[in-house]
Enzyme design. Structure first.
Site, PDB file in Angstrom:
ATOM      1  N   MET A  96      36.270  32.569  57.251  1.00 21.61           N
ATOM      2  CA  MET A  96      37.426  31.785  56.786  1.00 21.61           C
ATOM      3  C   MET A  96      38.706  32.619  56.878  1.00 21.61           C
ATOM      4  O   MET A  96      39.707  32.294  56.243  1.00 21.61           O
ATOM      5  CB  MET A  96      37.199  31.292  55.361  1.00 21.61           C
ATOM      6  CG  MET A  96      36.012  30.335  55.271  1.00 21.61           C
ATOM      7  SD  MET A  96      36.129  29.131  53.949  1.00 21.61           S
ATOM      8  CE  MET A  96      36.295  30.195  52.545  1.00 21.61           C
ATOM      9  N   GLY A  97      38.659  33.697  57.641  1.00 17.88           N
ATOM     10  CA  GLY A  97      39.867  34.497  57.857  1.00 17.88           C
ATOM     11  C   GLY A  97      40.157  35.438  56.701  1.00 17.88           C
ATOM     12  O   GLY A  97      39.289  35.726  55.872  1.00 17.88           O
ATOM     13  N   ALA A 107      37.227  44.827  56.007  1.00 10.98           N
ATOM     14  CA  ALA A 107      36.207  45.676  56.647  1.00 10.98           C
ATOM     15  C   ALA A 107      34.813  45.031  56.606  1.00 10.98           C
ATOM     16  O   ALA A 107      33.980  45.286  57.481  1.00 10.98           O
ATOM     17  CB  ALA A 107      36.183  47.044  55.978  1.00 10.98           C
ATOM     18  N   GLY A 108      34.563  44.200  55.596  1.00 11.73           N
ATOM     19  CA  GLY A 108      33.272  43.503  55.537  1.00 11.73           C
ATOM     20  C   GLY A 108      33.095  42.599  56.754  1.00 11.73           C
ATOM     21  O   GLY A 108      32.036  42.592  57.398  1.00 11.73           O
ATOM     22  N   HIS A 109      34.135  41.834  57.066  1.00 13.57           N
ATOM     23  CA  HIS A 109      34.053  40.968  58.260  1.00 13.57           C
ATOM     24  C   HIS A 109      33.926  41.794  59.532  1.00 13.57           C
ATOM     25  O   HIS A 109      33.177  41.435  60.443  1.00 13.57           O
ATOM     26  CB  HIS A 109      35.306  40.093  58.367  1.00 13.57           C
ATOM     27  CG  HIS A 109      35.494  39.139  57.235  1.00 13.57           C
ATOM     28  ND1 HIS A 109      36.447  39.338  56.265  1.00 13.57           N
ATOM     29  CD2 HIS A 109      34.869  37.987  56.930  1.00 13.57           C
ATOM     30  CE1 HIS A 109      36.396  38.340  55.392  1.00 13.57           C
ATOM     31  NE2 HIS A 109      35.456  37.504  55.772  1.00 13.57           N
ATOM     32  N   LEU A 112      33.574  44.047  48.923  1.00  9.83           N
ATOM     33  CA  LEU A 112      34.778  43.521  49.563  1.00  9.83           C
ATOM     34  C   LEU A 112      34.710  41.996  49.590  1.00  9.83           C
ATOM     35  O   LEU A 112      33.672  41.408  49.870  1.00  9.83           O
ATOM     36  CB  LEU A 112      34.914  44.051  50.991  1.00  9.83           C
ATOM     37  CG  LEU A 112      35.076  45.555  51.169  1.00  9.83           C
ATOM     38  CD1 LEU A 112      35.580  45.868  52.577  1.00  9.83           C
ATOM     39  CD2 LEU A 112      36.030  46.156  50.151  1.00  9.83           C
ATOM     40  N   SER A 147      37.650  38.467  50.188  1.00  9.34           N
ATOM     41  CA  SER A 147      39.036  37.998  50.326  1.00  9.34           C
ATOM     42  C   SER A 147      39.617  37.646  48.959  1.00  9.34           C
ATOM     43  O   SER A 147      40.824  37.743  48.742  1.00  9.34           O
ATOM     44  CB  SER A 147      39.092  36.786  51.246  1.00  9.34           C
ATOM     45  OG  SER A 147      38.594  37.152  52.511  1.00  9.34           O
ATOM     46  N   ARG A 148      38.756  37.225  48.040  1.00  5.86           N
ATOM     47  CA  ARG A 148      39.257  36.813  46.715  1.00  5.86           C
ATOM     48  C   ARG A 148      39.657  38.014  45.859  1.00  5.86           C
ATOM     49  O   ARG A 148      40.315  37.822  44.833  1.00  5.86           O
ATOM     50  CB  ARG A 148      38.230  35.939  46.003  1.00  5.86           C
ATOM     51  CG  ARG A 148      38.094  34.567  46.674  1.00  5.86           C
ATOM     52  CD  ARG A 148      37.313  33.561  45.849  1.00  5.86           C
ATOM     53  NE  ARG A 148      37.448  32.215  46.370  1.00  5.86           N
ATOM     54  CZ  ARG A 148      36.574  31.606  47.182  1.00  5.86           C
ATOM     55  NH1 ARG A 148      35.494  32.235  47.568  1.00  5.86           N
ATOM     56  NH2 ARG A 148      36.792  30.378  47.604  1.00  5.86           N
TER      57      ARG A 148
HETATM   58  O1  PAF Z   1      31.297  32.824  54.306  1.00  5.19           O
HETATM   59  C1  PAF Z   1      32.288  32.184  54.697  1.00  5.19           C
HETATM   60  O2  PAF Z   1      33.356  32.746  54.961  1.00  5.19           O
HETATM   61  C2  PAF Z   1      32.197  30.684  54.869  1.00  5.19           C
HETATM   62  O3  PAF Z   1      31.447  30.110  53.853  1.00  5.19           O
HETATM   63  C3  PAF Z   1      31.687  30.234  56.245  1.00  5.19           C
HETATM   64  C4  PAF Z   1      30.257  30.682  56.473  1.00  5.19           C
HETATM   65  C5  PAF Z   1      32.575  30.825  57.321  1.00  5.19           C
HETATM   66  C6  PAF Z   1      31.720  28.718  56.356  1.00  5.19           C
HETATM   67  O4  PAF Z   1      33.013  28.225  56.194  1.00  5.19           O
END
Ligand code: PAF
Length: 282
Positions: free
Chosen positions: A30-31, A35-37, A186, A188-189
């Site tokens: 979800m953008g 670093a986790g992503h 980590l 985003s919230r």
């Molecule tokens: O984990 C997330 O960021 C969201 O729940 C996902 C898997 C991208 C679905 O919108």
């Protein structure tokens, strides 16, 4: 890195990779990437030749009183970070692209059972929204593998069940939680937290580690460990939603003597921010 926002160009980019014999990985997000992503991209890179990330703040997984409107959106930084970490293509659809009939009228996917407990009970409809958008992304990208973070442990189980039951030919990989030095997972919230709350939030990991020690010690009944964990979270200034020890495979209540394959999960509010974390107990 290619940036695509339309379905035909996405399909064309994927088809070109398929023709060249390359395997495809998908990392749905979800953008507001951290670093986790980026660690999910690294896992994807190890398992496929061509890595596609998606950034889509999915309206169907937010409840009416949740943070959809204020969810942090940082498209330029996201694209730069993905590019830097070796992502090959970024899919950034608008809402009507993923929900051509409108998000309210969308065909929905419900994964029964696992969607209805813990976060599913606290956030009714949340996992339907997740399963709904992930099923669409799977159909659009048709990846060989898809990578999700283990911080959203229940989400990972929902998606595994979705894939098994609807026979998506996709291997689901769960990537380890990335933590700050304090132990805070980590998320985003986290940026909703004040500096003081951020320090305080590290206590969640401390409570999870305490739960792990208690489970390993075998002496205390699981229910007593859970009750004490809730007490500790409240004493540390949280409004706890749950602190539980569940079976890792289906989040069911463990048999009283069972001590293997368990997971400790916590959800707690700090001010208006709801945080989740978990620790797999080996
Ligand atoms: O984990 C997330 O960021 C969201 O729940 C996902 C898997 C991208 C679905 O919108």
């Amino acid at each position: 890195m290619e940036i695509l926002d339309q379905v035909p160009e996405l399909r064309a980019a994927i088809a070109a990779q398929r023709r060249a014999g390359r395997s495809i990985a998908l990392v749905p997000t979800m953008g507001n990437l951290h670093a986790g992503h980026h660690s999910l991209i690294a896992v994807a890179r190890r398992h496929a030749d061509f890595v596609v990330a998606s950034v889509f703040v999915n309206p169907t997984q937010f409840g009416p009183n949740e943070d959809f409107a204020r969810y942090p959106r940082t498209p330029d930084a996201d694209a730069a970070g993905l590019d830097r970490h070796g992502c090959d293509a970024l899919f950034v659809p608008a809402v009507p692209t993923l929900y051509p009939f409108g998000s309210e009228a969308a065909v929905r996917v419900h994964v029964p059972g696992i969607s209805d407990v813990l976060d599913g009970a606290s956030r009714p409809g949340h996992f339907d929204g997740v399963a709904t958008v992930v099923a669409r992304l799977f159909n659009l990208v048709q990846p060989d593998v898809a990578v999700f973070g283990r911080k959203d442990y229940q989400q990972l189980l929902v998606i595994r069940r979705l894939v098994d039951d609807l026979a998506f030919p996709i291997r689901i990989l769960g990537a380890p939680i990335v933590r700050e030095a304090s132990g805070l997972a980590l998320s985003s919230r986290n940026q909703y937290l004040s500096p003081a709350q951020r320090d305080q939030a590290a206590a969640i990991h401390g409570v999870l580690q305490w739960m792990r020690g208690q489970v390993a010690g075998h002496a205390t009944p699981l229910a007593a460990i859970e009750a004490e964990a809730v007490r500790q979270l409240a004493a540390a200034g949280f409004d706890p939603d749950y602190a539980v020890i569940r079976r890792g495979e289906d989040l069911g209540t463990p048999e009283p003597e069972r001590r293997d394959g368990l997971v400790a999960l916590v959800a707690a509010r700090l001010g208006s921010t709801r945080l989740i974390d978990n620790l797999e107990l080996g």
